[in-house]
Write a protein that holds these residues in place. Sequence first.
Motif, short mmCIF file in Angstrom:
data_model
loop_
_atom_site.label_atom_id
_atom_site.label_comp_id
_atom_site.label_asym_id
_atom_site.label_seq_id
_atom_site.Cartn_x
_atom_site.Cartn_y
_atom_site.Cartn_z
N MET A 117 0.46 -1.02 -0.21
CA MET A 117 -0.23 0.25 -0.23
C MET A 117 0.96 1.29 0.08
O MET A 117 1.72 1.59 0.48
CB MET A 117 -1.17 -0.05 1.50
CG MET A 117 -1.77 1.67 1.09
SD MET A 117 -2.65 1.88 0.02
CE MET A 117 -3.97 0.73 0.54
N ALA A 118 0.73 2.03 -0.63
CA ALA A 118 1.44 3.10 -1.24
C ALA A 118 0.81 4.42 -1.84
O ALA A 118 0.20 4.22 -2.52
CB ALA A 118 2.89 2.89 -2.45
N PRO A 125 -3.52 7.14 -3.40
CA PRO A 125 -3.42 5.69 -3.33
C PRO A 125 -2.67 4.88 -3.75
O PRO A 125 -3.78 4.96 -5.21
CB PRO A 125 -4.31 5.31 -1.89
CG PRO A 125 -5.62 6.27 -2.82
CD PRO A 125 -5.26 8.15 -2.99
N HIS A 126 -2.20 3.64 -3.66
CA HIS A 126 -1.91 2.56 -4.81
C HIS A 126 -1.90 1.47 -4.67
O HIS A 126 -0.97 0.99 -3.00
CB HIS A 126 -0.58 2.71 -5.56
CG HIS A 126 -0.43 4.22 -5.87
ND1 HIS A 126 -1.06 4.32 -7.50
CD2 HIS A 126 0.15 5.73 -5.93
CE1 HIS A 126 -0.85 6.34 -7.99
NE2 HIS A 126 -0.45 6.34 -7.23
N VAL A 127 -2.34 0.38 -4.95
CA VAL A 127 -1.82 -1.10 -3.91
C VAL A 127 -1.40 -1.62 -4.94
O VAL A 127 -2.34 -0.97 -6.51
CB VAL A 127 -3.51 -2.12 -3.57
CG1 VAL A 127 -3.32 -2.75 -3.53
CG2 VAL A 127 -3.90 -1.10 -2.78
N PHE A 128 -0.17 -2.53 -5.23
CA PHE A 128 0.23 -3.04 -6.29
C PHE A 128 1.32 -4.37 -5.22
O PHE A 128 1.60 -4.25 -4.56
CB PHE A 128 1.20 -2.51 -6.71
CG PHE A 128 2.26 -1.99 -6.15
CD1 PHE A 128 3.30 -2.09 -5.93
CD2 PHE A 128 1.81 -0.90 -5.49
CE1 PHE A 128 4.76 -1.40 -5.44
CE2 PHE A 128 2.99 0.27 -5.10
CZ PHE A 128 4.34 -0.42 -5.10
N ASP A 129 1.04 -5.61 -6.19
CA ASP A 129 1.69 -7.20 -5.87
C ASP A 129 2.99 -6.66 -6.19
O ASP A 129 3.61 -5.95 -7.18
CB ASP A 129 0.88 -7.46 -6.38
CG ASP A 129 -0.38 -8.10 -6.22
OD1 ASP A 129 -0.08 -7.72 -5.15
OD2 ASP A 129 -0.99 -8.38 -7.59
N LEU A 209 -17.87 -1.91 0.20
CA LEU A 209 -17.53 -0.69 0.11
C LEU A 209 -17.21 0.18 -0.69
O LEU A 209 -16.89 1.57 -1.06
CB LEU A 209 -16.18 0.09 1.48
CG LEU A 209 -16.52 -0.86 2.46
CD1 LEU A 209 -15.67 -1.18 3.75
CD2 LEU A 209 -18.42 -0.31 3.40
N GLY A 210 -16.78 -0.98 -2.27
CA GLY A 210 -16.70 -0.14 -2.74
C GLY A 210 -15.09 -0.02 -3.57
O GLY A 210 -15.12 0.55 -4.37
N VAL A 211 -14.47 -1.37 -2.50
CA VAL A 211 -13.23 -1.12 -2.00
C VAL A 211 -12.87 -1.90 -4.17
O VAL A 211 -13.08 -3.01 -4.74
CB VAL A 211 -12.90 -2.10 -1.33
CG1 VAL A 211 -10.91 -1.66 -2.21
CG2 VAL A 211 -12.72 -0.94 -0.52
N ARG A 212 -11.95 -1.41 -4.74
CA ARG A 212 -11.11 -2.24 -6.23
C ARG A 212 -10.41 -2.99 -6.36
O ARG A 212 -10.20 -4.47 -6.38
CB ARG A 212 -10.80 -0.65 -7.04
CG ARG A 212 -10.69 -1.78 -8.98
CD ARG A 212 -10.44 -0.18 -9.54
NE ARG A 212 -10.21 -1.21 -10.69
CZ ARG A 212 -10.79 -1.78 -11.63
NH1 ARG A 212 -11.99 -1.51 -11.92
NH2 ARG A 212 -9.90 -2.11 -12.66
N ASP A 213 -9.23 -2.04 -5.57
CA ASP A 213 -8.28 -3.10 -4.37
C ASP A 213 -7.84 -2.72 -3.29
O ASP A 213 -7.75 -1.94 -2.76
CB ASP A 213 -6.80 -2.38 -6.08
CG ASP A 213 -7.11 -2.30 -7.19
OD1 ASP A 213 -6.60 -4.00 -6.97
OD2 ASP A 213 -7.42 -1.88 -7.62
N ALA A 214 -7.29 -4.25 -2.70
CA ALA A 214 -7.20 -3.87 -0.75
C ALA A 214 -5.86 -4.93 -0.36
O ALA A 214 -6.04 -5.75 -1.78
CB ALA A 214 -8.24 -3.83 -0.64
N VAL A 215 -5.58 -4.53 0.38
CA VAL A 215 -4.55 -4.97 1.45
C VAL A 215 -4.86 -5.98 2.55
O VAL A 215 -5.53 -4.79 3.35
CB VAL A 215 -2.71 -4.55 0.77
CG1 VAL A 215 -2.65 -4.56 -0.10
CG2 VAL A 215 -2.73 -3.88 1.76
#
Length: 268
Positions: A117-118, A125-129, A209-215
């Motif tokens: 989570m960056a 905010p960004h979520v990436f692997d 909640l409408g979240v598209r990407d999460a950790v």
Amino acid sequence: FATRHYHRHAGRRMHHRHAAARYKPHHFDDVGHPIRYSEFKVGHARYHVVVANVADPGVEASTVLCRGVSSVWNLVRTPRACAAVTGTFFAPRSGYPVGDVLVDGNLRAFGRRGSAMAIDYYGRPHVFDTDFGKPVDWSAYRWALRGTVRLVRNGRPSPNPKAQKFHDSRIWSRVARTGAGVTRSGKLVLIATTSPVTLTEFAKAMIKLGVRDAVNMDGGSSTCLFYRGVIVIRPARRLSNMLVLTEVEGAKGSVPDRASAVSAYLNQ
């Protein structure tokens, strides 16, 4: 996760279950604010949620990391946090995180595993692997937590901690949880529950909640959510790091800070 703390925390949850009829939802005077709190239930599980409009110039998301472990109050005091949740996993004795922790552009802890989570220099905010065992180029980011488990990808549940080389079975069992995600509109969502839920159940709650990407971040006895001076969910042990939201009243003071950070980034 620490077993002895988890059982103590689980016992506390059993007590609350018997007292469910007396539970009173938390209410905060945050109408009209770019950072808002809410609660909702899915089945037996109650979720505590903070949604932040990070596009608002008065809102900043950041990370905080202490030396060793510390109380929640010490962790949220320096950034004058409006809201905060538990960050990435860490070693219980030393407090050292299992993944990278980036604080104001400086890599303060090293750990080459898990999703991230960056927050970039524009406050987005960004979520990436990330690839296990390989370093990440953090030059485009100002704040970040690595070492987390991917929960939601493109609006679908996608937890697979074993594929991310996590080996602790407590990560995919039913435990209290903390997470963070990004909606399709770019809002940052912080969520926590003391109810014992699986990774997939947690992911589905975030999608509602409408979240598209999460950790999924550290949970169990580390589960914590702080909001406007109240520890809504109190952890059963001291913490090492947190994801923090700061709200500047009237949006004054934060615009120059963000502008100067962007300018510094562009001139790197």
